[in-house]
Design an enzyme around this catalytic site. Structure first.
Site, PDB file in Angstrom:
ATOM      1  N   HIS A   1       6.926 -46.591 -40.854  1.00 19.45           N
ATOM      2  CA  HIS A   1       6.128 -45.468 -40.374  1.00 19.45           C
ATOM      3  C   HIS A   1       6.711 -44.127 -40.837  1.00 19.45           C
ATOM      4  CE1 HIS A   1       2.652 -45.635 -37.531  1.00 19.45           C
ATOM      5  NE2 HIS A   1       2.777 -44.325 -37.576  1.00 19.45           N
TER       6      HIS A   1
ATOM      7  N   SER B   1      -7.441 -43.929 -40.799  1.00 16.05           N
ATOM      8  CA  SER B   1      -6.618 -44.146 -39.625  1.00 16.05           C
ATOM      9  C   SER B   1      -7.459 -44.166 -38.354  1.00 16.05           C
ATOM     10  CB  SER B   1      -5.568 -43.040 -39.514  1.00 16.05           C
ATOM     11  OG  SER B   1      -4.894 -43.097 -38.274  1.00 16.05           O
TER      12      SER B   1
ATOM     13  N   THR C   1      -1.400 -51.963 -37.529  1.00  8.15           N
ATOM     14  CA  THR C   1      -0.068 -51.380 -37.386  1.00  8.15           C
ATOM     15  C   THR C   1       0.666 -52.091 -36.255  1.00  8.15           C
ATOM     16  OG1 THR C   1      -0.748 -49.226 -38.234  1.00  8.15           O
ATOM     17  CG2 THR C   1       1.224 -49.283 -36.849  1.00  8.15           C
TER      18      THR C   1
ATOM     19  N   LYS D   1       0.895 -54.053 -40.987  1.00  4.08           N
ATOM     20  CA  LYS D   1       1.603 -52.864 -41.456  1.00  4.08           C
ATOM     21  C   LYS D   1       2.751 -52.572 -40.496  1.00  4.08           C
ATOM     22  CE  LYS D   1       0.935 -47.948 -42.486  1.00  4.08           C
ATOM     23  NZ  LYS D   1       1.934 -47.428 -41.536  1.00  4.08           N
TER      24      LYS D   1
ATOM     25  N   TYR E   1      -4.800 -49.279 -34.709  1.00  6.99           N
ATOM     26  CA  TYR E   1      -3.864 -49.374 -33.591  1.00  6.99           C
ATOM     27  C   TYR E   1      -4.552 -50.250 -32.548  1.00  6.99           C
ATOM     28  CZ  TYR E   1      -1.162 -45.434 -35.455  1.00  6.99           C
ATOM     29  OH  TYR E   1      -0.392 -44.619 -36.242  1.00  6.99           O
TER      30      TYR E   1
END
Length: 384
Positions: free
Chosen positions: A280, A111, A160, A256, A134
């Site tokens: 999420h 992540s 994401t 995602k 992100y």
């Protein structure tokens, strides 16, 4: 620790073990969701409306649980999905999860909100290492980060797309869950009542968003996780910008946070190599459909042309079997492995994966299937 782990029969047992070990504010960060948590509950409840169909008198002596994802052989249709702040649950939590995935020969997704740096993670993870992005406000910083990630051997990128604005997570607000930890008398008393966790954190120090700091600089102190993300995430990134990302990233690209066939179609047309059906874990927009409800239409749209993964709410191998039967190529895990991590570190995460693998194997066999391909279609929806 090992003896206690062995007495846990399922992921709910690991959740209970994690709840006993962690202070409330830390457990609630794993366990909580956005708003009234209706979407998180719907993710869980929707599985009960799906029934697996059984065949009998089938030779089940040889079964194959493996599959391929982007050409790589994996032992199970399971992925350790991207989760942030893992160092708050266990020291070096990201490394623990990466090692557990490597041991089970399944992908691990790092992540952007990892609490360890890129070089350390690269050393711990196996060859099946993926990265979740992100989108940062500063494209120059984003491009530099992606170059480092690719150089480090990460070949699949998950962008994401459901977090342009962070969800409002009431438990975190009530608990004052900040970076770094901001202590009050009540929170200190709670920490002291969880001595194993407290001693580990004293030795390791308060977790920080280490990768974020490598990419954009020091993280603001005393801010909630949502505050940090809102300051750095690009909330103006749109469909047309995917062409820029596609040019920047040399590996496979997935979106995602896809929840409709239309969006899956647009993602593929824009150059995405696959999608992750995700809400999420209910931690963003409250009041949406579960991912297992969205899955069939997206699988139909993909029609085998690109991989369709799914996450959010999965806590048993039987639930994973239902997703595979509906056509998903694999299931990404979030809370399921985090409960194992919080309960027992790397050993706990591996135990969680083994529980899920055993449950999936039994569900596969008891439907009368000997492989993932044979499991396809062996499910029906009784919600009418």
């Amino acid at each position: 620790m090992q003896a206690r782990l062995k007495r846990t029969a399922n992921i709910d047992d690991l959740r209970a073990m994690a709840k006993r070990r962690l202070p409330r504010m830390v457990f609630d960060y794993i366990d909580g969701a956005a708003g009234d948590e209706a979407t998180a509950r719907r993710n869980r409840g929707a599985f009960e409306r799906l029934l697996l169909r059984q065949d009998i008198l089938v030779n089940l002596s040889v079964r194959e649980l493996g599959t391929t994802l982007f050409g790589d052989a994996v032992s199970l249709p399971i992925i350790v999905g991207p989760t942030g702040m893992n160092g708050a649950y266990w020291s070096q939590g990201d490394l623990c999860l990466a090692r557990a995935a490597k041991a089970e020969n399944i992908p691990f997704v790092m992540s952007t909100a990892a609490t360890t740096g890129l070089d350390a993670l690269r050393g711990a993870a196996g060859p099946l290492r993926w990265f979740q992005l992100y989108m940062l406000r500063d494209r120059g910083l984003a491009e530099a980060l992606l170059a480092r990630v690719y150089e480090a051997g990460f070949r699949v990128l998950q962008l994401t797309v459901d977090t342009a604005v962070p969800g409002r997570r009431n438990r975190d607000i009530r608990n004052g869950f900040t970076l770094p930890f901001r202590w009050s008398a009540g929170k200190l008393a709670d920490a002291v009542s969880h001595p194993r966790w407290a001693m580990q954190m004293l030795r390791a120090g308060s977790p920080t968003l280490a990768l974020f700091a490598e990419a954009v600089g020091p993280v603001p102190k005393g801010a909630t996780i949502s505050d940090v993300m809102q300051q750095q995430i690009n909330d103006a990134f749109v469909w047309e910008d995917l062409d820029w990302l596609r040019q920047c990233w040399k590996g496979k690209l997935m979106l995602k946070g896809v929840a409709s066939a239309e969006h899956a179609r647009r993602a593929h047309a824009a150059g995405a190599d696959g999608v992750v059906v995700s809400n999420h874990g209910g931690r963003q927009l409250d009041g949406t459909a579960s991912t297992i409800e969205c899955l069939p239409a997206i699988v139909a749209e993909a029609a085998g042309r690109y991989p369709v993964l799914v996450d959010s709410g999965f806590r048993s191998g039987t639930e994973i079997a239902k997703a595979i039967a509906l056509g998903a190529d694999a299931v990404q895990l979030g809370r399921a492995t985090l409960y194992g991590l919080a309960a027992g570190g790397e050993a706990g995460a591996r135990h969680a994966l083994r529980i899920l693998a055993d449950e999936f194997d039994r569900a596969l066999a008891l439907t009368g299937a000997t492989s993932i391909s044979e499991l396809r279609g062996r499910v029906e929806n009784v919600a009418r």
